[in-house]
Design an enzyme around this catalytic site. Structure first.
Site, PDB file in Angstrom:
ATOM      1  N   GLU A  71     -24.710   7.507 -15.763  1.00  9.57           N
ATOM      2  CA  GLU A  71     -25.311   6.495 -16.654  1.00  9.57           C
ATOM      3  C   GLU A  71     -24.891   5.061 -16.329  1.00  9.57           C
ATOM      4  O   GLU A  71     -24.425   4.330 -17.209  1.00  9.57           O
ATOM      5  CB  GLU A  71     -25.010   6.850 -18.109  1.00  9.57           C
ATOM      6  CG  GLU A  71     -25.478   8.258 -18.462  1.00  9.57           C
ATOM      7  CD  GLU A  71     -25.276   8.640 -19.926  1.00  9.57           C
ATOM      8  OE1 GLU A  71     -24.570   7.927 -20.641  1.00  9.57           O
ATOM      9  OE2 GLU A  71     -25.857   9.672 -20.335  1.00  9.57           O
ATOM     10  N   GLU A 104     -30.078  17.881 -17.265  1.00  3.82           N
ATOM     11  CA  GLU A 104     -29.728  18.083 -18.687  1.00  3.82           C
ATOM     12  C   GLU A 104     -30.982  18.228 -19.556  1.00  3.82           C
ATOM     13  O   GLU A 104     -31.048  17.676 -20.659  1.00  3.82           O
ATOM     14  CB  GLU A 104     -28.897  16.887 -19.198  1.00  3.82           C
ATOM     15  CG  GLU A 104     -27.651  16.607 -18.382  1.00  3.82           C
ATOM     16  CD  GLU A 104     -26.811  15.434 -18.896  1.00  3.82           C
ATOM     17  OE1 GLU A 104     -27.037  14.964 -20.023  1.00  3.82           O
ATOM     18  OE2 GLU A 104     -25.920  14.986 -18.143  1.00  3.82           O
TER      19      GLU A 104
HETATM   20  C1  XIL Z   1     -23.146  15.176 -24.666  1.00  4.59           C
HETATM   21  C2  XIL Z   1     -22.750  16.547 -25.188  1.00  4.59           C
HETATM   22  O1  XIL Z   1     -23.896  17.339 -25.295  1.00  4.59           O
HETATM   23  C3  XIL Z   1     -22.067  16.424 -26.512  1.00  4.59           C
HETATM   24  O2  XIL Z   1     -21.620  17.694 -26.934  1.00  4.59           O
HETATM   25  C4  XIL Z   1     -20.899  15.448 -26.382  1.00  4.59           C
HETATM   26  O3  XIL Z   1     -20.270  15.263 -27.563  1.00  4.59           O
HETATM   27  C5  XIL Z   1     -21.391  14.106 -25.876  1.00  4.59           C
HETATM   28  O4  XIL Z   1     -22.042  14.304 -24.650  1.00  4.59           O
HETATM   29  N1  XIL Z   1     -25.699  12.524 -21.224  1.00  4.59           N
HETATM   30  C6  XIL Z   1     -24.687  13.204 -20.591  1.00  4.59           C
HETATM   31  C7  XIL Z   1     -24.016  14.306 -21.294  1.00  4.59           C
HETATM   32  O5  XIL Z   1     -24.422  12.963 -19.411  1.00  4.59           O
HETATM   33  O6  XIL Z   1     -22.674  14.418 -20.905  1.00  4.59           O
HETATM   34  C8  XIL Z   1     -24.138  14.162 -22.778  1.00  4.59           C
HETATM   35  O7  XIL Z   1     -23.597  15.321 -23.373  1.00  4.59           O
HETATM   36  C9  XIL Z   1     -25.562  13.958 -23.185  1.00  4.59           C
HETATM   37  C10 XIL Z   1     -26.104  12.701 -22.587  1.00  4.59           C
END
Ligand code: XIL
Length: 322
Positions: free
Chosen positions: A129, A237
């Site tokens: 990110e 994701e």
């Molecule tokens: C999120 C998880 O799903 C949560 O459980 C945690 O508390 C915060 O992070 N982008 C990402 C992930 O790269 O690591 C994130 O995951 C969601 C957004």
């Protein structure tokens, strides 16, 4: 006709899901995970927030358990995530402005974490990110303030390479489908980093999609653009939100629009040249496991994943299987 067939047996690409350590204690969860998926990502226990404690010591119990589960079940392990603007832990804040000491700790962290899973993790999200939500700027953080905006990323990739020369090193971001400006900024950044010699091995597109903000057609264009640099692509994701308000339409209608989006993304992914299909990963196993439900289940109307609360295939699952 494909109902409940293991996804991993259908797809000619690794298919992944994320998990948390405690979920492995639930036999139903573990059975679904190993039935359908061939790759895993730790949802948060391989992040700095978990590993690096306030006193500077490392905590590897849960990441080790997750890595061990992958090894025992023959699942590919994707490491997530080494450097993320949103997680600068106190041990680093204490070194703010201290030049070489900050840089040494940065290298040490990456060497320790990526090095520990050398030979076990097939890949890592090295930078997570980096592009601002405005789509134009790169984010500022303690990483950029102490090490430089591009420089901290170049360094991270070199350190990760040193730690594990065989891992595929990813740069990962979100809204690359929904925001064409952000996508363009992201691609220019990747080109610049490659030119500067950063050993970037792949592009991760998180694909947190939404019925409210991902218009039909966007995913296909996005994947084509992202693949234009020739690097492997990880849909890293995937989940598909129904939006901020419950019941904007009858459930079957929402489920079918969700399936349409998933189908488009999967089709665009499968249309990539084989060498560019790294993996297709969903962010959770059952709907009730999803972070989009909220920490305390505040958003019960969300059904973001291919399997429902009971682990049964939904239209989104059928769409991916097809
Ligand atoms: C999120 C998880 O799903 C949560 O459980 C945690 O508390 C915060 O992070 N982008 C990402 C992930 O790269 O690591 C994130 O995951 C969601 C957004």
């Amino acid at each position: 006709p494909v109902a409940d067939t293991p996804l991993k047996s259908i797809a000619s690409t690794p298919v992944g899901a994320c998990l948390q350590r405690h979920q492995l204690d639930d036999p139903a969860f573990a059975a679904l995970l190993t039935r359908h998926y061939s790759q895993i990502t730790a949802e948060w226990e391989m992040k700095m927030e978990y590993i690096l404690q306030d006193d500077g010591r490392f905590r590897f119990d849960r990441p080790d358990a997750i890595a061990d589960f992958a090894r025992r079940h023959g699942l590919r392990l994707h490491g997530h995530a080494l450097i993320w603007y949103s997680q600068v832990m106190p041990a680093f804040r204490a070194l703010d402005g201290q030049g070489k000491r900050f840089a040494d700790a940065y290298r040490n962290y990456i060497l320790a974490v990526a090095g520990r899973y050398r030979g076990l993790a097939a890949s890592w999200d090295v930078i997570n990110e980096a592009v601002d939500d405005n789509g134009v700027d790169l984010r500022r953080s303690a990483w950029t303030d102490n090490l430089g905006v591009d420089e901290h990323m170049i360094l991270a990739f070199h350190h990760a390479k040193e730690a594990d020369p065989d891992a595929v090193l990813f740069i990962n971001d979100y809204n690359l489908e929904n925001n064409p400006t952000k996508r363009a900024t992201f691609l220019r950044m990747v080109e610049r980093l490659l030119k500067a010699g950063a050993p970037i091995g792949g592009i991760g597109t998180q694909s947190h999609l939404g019925l409210d903000f991902t218009p039909p057609g966007m995913c296909r264009i996005a994947l084509r653009d992202l693949a234009s640099l020739g690097l492997p692509i990880h849909v890293s994701e995937l989940d598909i939100s129904f939006g901020d308000k419950p019941e904007t339409a009858p459930l079957p209608k929402l489920l079918s629009r969700q399936a349409d989006l998933a189908r488009e993304l999967a089709q665009a992914y499968m249309d990539l040249p084989r060498a560019q299909r790294f993996a297709f990963t969903v962010w959770g196993v059952r709907d009730r496991d999803s972070w989009l439900r909220g920490a305390n289940g505040e958003r019960p109307w969300e059904h973001p994943l291919p399997l429902d609360d009971a682990g049964q295939p939904k239209p989104m699952f059928q769409a991916l299987a097809e």
